[in-house]
Design an enzyme around this catalytic site. Sequence first.
Site, mmCIF file in Angstrom:
data_model
loop_
_atom_site.group_PDB
_atom_site.id
_atom_site.type_symbol
_atom_site.label_atom_id
_atom_site.label_comp_id
_atom_site.label_asym_id
_atom_site.label_seq_id
_atom_site.Cartn_x
_atom_site.Cartn_y
_atom_site.Cartn_z
ATOM 1 N N ASP A 94 0.856 -1.181 0.000
ATOM 2 C CA ASP A 94 0.000 0.000 0.000
ATOM 3 C C ASP A 94 0.900 1.241 0.000
ATOM 4 O O ASP A 94 2.117 1.145 0.156
ATOM 5 C CB ASP A 94 -0.972 -0.013 1.172
ATOM 6 N N ASP A 267 -7.802 -7.550 0.672
ATOM 7 C CA ASP A 267 -6.891 -7.739 1.799
ATOM 8 C C ASP A 267 -7.621 -7.311 3.053
ATOM 9 O O ASP A 267 -8.542 -6.493 3.003
ATOM 10 C CB ASP A 267 -5.617 -6.892 1.646
ATOM 11 N N CYS A 305 -11.653 -29.092 7.034
ATOM 12 C CA CYS A 305 -10.577 -28.101 6.911
ATOM 13 C C CYS A 305 -9.221 -28.785 7.091
ATOM 14 O O CYS A 305 -9.011 -29.503 8.084
ATOM 15 C CB CYS A 305 -10.759 -27.000 7.948
ATOM 16 N N CYS A 307 -6.324 -27.417 7.775
ATOM 17 C CA CYS A 307 -5.328 -26.621 8.507
ATOM 18 C C CYS A 307 -4.894 -27.329 9.790
ATOM 19 O O CYS A 307 -5.602 -28.202 10.310
ATOM 20 C CB CYS A 307 -5.886 -25.229 8.825
ATOM 21 N N CYS A 310 -7.292 -27.587 12.828
ATOM 22 C CA CYS A 310 -8.383 -28.560 12.746
ATOM 23 C C CYS A 310 -7.904 -29.995 12.915
ATOM 24 O O CYS A 310 -8.700 -30.931 12.783
ATOM 25 C CB CYS A 310 -9.140 -28.370 11.438
ATOM 26 N N HIS A 335 -5.920 -21.056 10.917
ATOM 27 C CA HIS A 335 -7.253 -21.526 10.488
ATOM 28 C C HIS A 335 -7.993 -20.438 9.727
ATOM 29 O O HIS A 335 -8.577 -20.703 8.658
ATOM 30 C CB HIS A 335 -8.090 -21.967 11.690
#
Length: 371
Positions: A94, A267, A305, A307, A310, A335
Amino acid sequence: MSNMPFHFDLLHSDRDARRGCLHTPHGTVETPAFMPVGTQGTIKGVDIGRVAETGAQMVLANTYHLHLRPGDEVVAQLGDLHGFMNWSKPILTDSGGFQVFSLADRSKVDEQGVKFRSHIDGSLVDLTPERSMAIQENLGADLIMAFDHVIALPNTPEAVADATWRSVRWAERCQKAHSRSDQLLLGIVQGGLDHALRRECADAMVAMDFGAYAVGGLSVGEPPEEMYAAIEATTPHLPNERLRYLMGVGKPEDLLEAVRRGIDLFDCVMPTRNGRNALVFTDDGPRRLKNAQYTLQSEPLEADCPCPACQHSRGYLRHLFQAKEMLGPVLASIHNLTYYQRLLAEAREAIEADAFEEFHARKQAGWDQGR
């Protein structure tokens, strides 16, 4: 696009929802896409390898903060942001313009630029469109942003118009100062909640022929419905063949509402900020892991999931937060980042199948039921 190392392919549309590919010198980004926020050159609490494992294709870093520490010249000498972060995929920086808003008590705006007092040591920082371009060129991101004037909403019509047209004038100065052909400069459409002003600003930005466009100045205090209406008033005035980026947004439902209105890129700090505070996102709505109801729950946050969070029970994750173990915020952040990437991957599939509206309705029903 006029910038040869970059090309955006619009592959398919389902009503206003778009499926595309952005090609950059550091790889291709499948859109719609979400960028994790690495303000200081790091996604808070998550190492860069894990960030890649969440499915992230591109990350964001902050011009203002990296200019102050460690210094953009230091980053340049350490291999620009790609080498500095050890991230080989695309990066967006940015412009520092958001600090006009977030550090308003420390800043003074005039036509030349913005003067800040550093939040680190109180030293004076003079940030102009030209200086923003120079810093971003040192940082070496693939996508860089024009310097803009962001203000809080709601605000007076006079203040919104003043900031909007100053952003247009600053964008012209950014174009003149921008010199690297391996960086794609994005123009930012401002205008607050004034739909006519948004259209006028979009027309002015498009006349300058930027390689891609951002919708800025939203998610700064206005109700979601007004944000959606402002997006809907803006995107039809942006070129169909150019990437569209909605800055700083948002919750999962915000992402899908924006995709419905023609946005390609997002974002937001929400996945990691909420994760650090024990709130995780699921298809059944958000879960606040500090709540006692999770104490004896043996199931994962979400059964499908992949990840690492999980791989554990909800009860174990709650225990980590109750015990103030640093692993709790780390796993919850991973997660949430994974959830955002899965959500937009599913959105891409739905658009390709001309089934986005049904997909959106199904997701929203689950989130509503879980509240």
